[in-house]
Enzyme design. Structure first.
Site, PDB file in Angstrom:
ATOM      1  N   PRO A   1     -26.859 -20.753 -38.108  1.00 18.48           N
ATOM      2  CA  PRO A   1     -26.548 -19.535 -37.346  1.00 18.48           C
ATOM      3  C   PRO A   1     -27.825 -18.806 -36.938  1.00 18.48           C
ATOM      4  O   PRO A   1     -28.754 -18.662 -37.741  1.00 18.48           O
ATOM      5  CB  PRO A   1     -25.727 -18.708 -38.346  1.00 18.48           C
ATOM      6  CG  PRO A   1     -25.153 -19.708 -39.285  1.00 18.48           C
ATOM      7  CD  PRO A   1     -26.196 -20.780 -39.411  1.00 18.48           C
ATOM      8  N   GLU A   2     -27.869 -18.374 -35.687  1.00 17.41           N
ATOM      9  CA  GLU A   2     -29.019 -17.636 -35.178  1.00 17.41           C
ATOM     10  C   GLU A   2     -28.646 -16.164 -35.059  1.00 17.41           C
ATOM     11  O   GLU A   2     -27.581 -15.740 -35.526  1.00 17.41           O
ATOM     12  CB  GLU A   2     -29.462 -18.239 -33.843  1.00 17.41           C
ATOM     13  CG  GLU A   2     -29.791 -19.725 -33.952  1.00 17.41           C
ATOM     14  CD  GLU A   2     -30.218 -20.348 -32.628  1.00 17.41           C
ATOM     15  OE1 GLU A   2     -30.792 -19.649 -31.779  1.00 17.41           O
ATOM     16  OE2 GLU A   2     -29.952 -21.559 -32.439  1.00 17.41           O
TER      17      GLU A   2
END
Length: 282
Positions: free
Chosen positions: A2-3
């Site tokens: 996840p960014e």
């Protein structure tokens, strides 16, 4: 992994789900995920009867303010949170359970088992290596074209690799580096220190715009990502180059190419993002 948009979406969901809840007890099924303190029993003791005051984000880290402490959570590849009622079946790969006094439970699942937890005094977050030298938040006022230009000045690395450097700017990963560089019309292998002022300004604007748009759409669910409510994001339907190898560029129709930059799979349009012709090419 996840960014920034995905972690921010998770932060917002957890803020709605668990703030003001009090922890009665904690179950730790995989002790090695707890880095600080190194005694899991002490980790549990510190959290018992503490109330969650807020949920913050720094880069790709979640920061849960719990009593006098901050729990620093990094989801790594596939970590996810969900709120359940006590007594509901516990899914496989559930490694941590925060049992609240109201009969609900915050459960942390992680198939890959790469996530980490550090429970620290609220003002001692520099003890976490990933936070100590982290760069500015790209959606904050501390990130400007001038700041980006200063950070890239005299750097010999490729722009794609530097955008992934969390010490340069926080929260950008593979998806959004590719998307921002495509929108800016900059080839991922261009030497960062040789970019013109105009190119840097385009990269800056593209980073801010792409991240902002993804946050509004709940992030990109290209693999297993869901928010705290169990919902997927929808920005994956708006990706221009990432994951679209050999598909036509949405701007010019040229097939999207994929190569490796700094060991990371990298998507780009060879026409819209022309490759540098020489070391000093611009």
């Amino acid at each position: 992994m996840p960014e920034l948009p995905e972690v921010e979406t998770i932060r917002r969901s957890l803020e709605a789900l668990v703030v003001h809840k009090t922890i009665g007890d904690v179950t730790v099924n995989l002790p090695r995920l707890i880095r600080t303190p190194d005694d899991v029993e002490q980790f549990k003791i510190m959290l018992r009867q503490q109330t969650i005051r807020g949920v913050r984000r720094r880069g790709k880290f979640l920061l849960l303010d719990i009593g006098p402490y901050t729990l620093v959570s990094h989801l790594r590849m596939e970590g996810r949170y969900g709120l359940y009622q006590t007594g509901e079946p516990i899914a496989k790969h559930t490694h941590l359970i925060f049992h609240f006094t109201d009969g609900t439970e915050l459960r942390y699942q992680d198939v890959r088992q790469f996530g980490t937890f550090d429970l620290l005094p609220e003002n001692n977050l520099s003890a976490v290596p990933g936070l100590r030298k982290m760069g500015p938040e790209p959606l904050s006022g501390e990130f400007t074209p001038t700041v980006l230009q200063q950070k890239l000045k005299n750097r010999t690395g490729k722009i794609k690799s530097l955008l992934l450097d969390q010490n340069l700017v926080a929260g950008i990963g593979n998806i959004y580096a590719d998307e921002a560089l495509f929108r800016a019309g900059v080839h991922p292998e261009r030497e960062a220190g040789l970019l013109t002022k105009a190119q840097i300004e385009r990269v800056y604007r593209a980073v801010v715009d792409v991240l902002s748009e993804s946050v509004k759409l709940g992030g990109s669910s290209v693999k297993s990502y869901v928010n705290g409510f169990g919902s997927t994001g929808s920005y994956q339907y708006h990706l221009n180059v990432y994951g679209r190898k050999d598909e036509p560029c949405p701007n010019c129709g040229t097939p999207i190419k994929k190569n490796r930059v700094g060991g990371r799979g990298t998507h780009f349009c060879p026409k819209c993002q022309p490759a540098p012709r020489s070391r000093r090419s611009r």
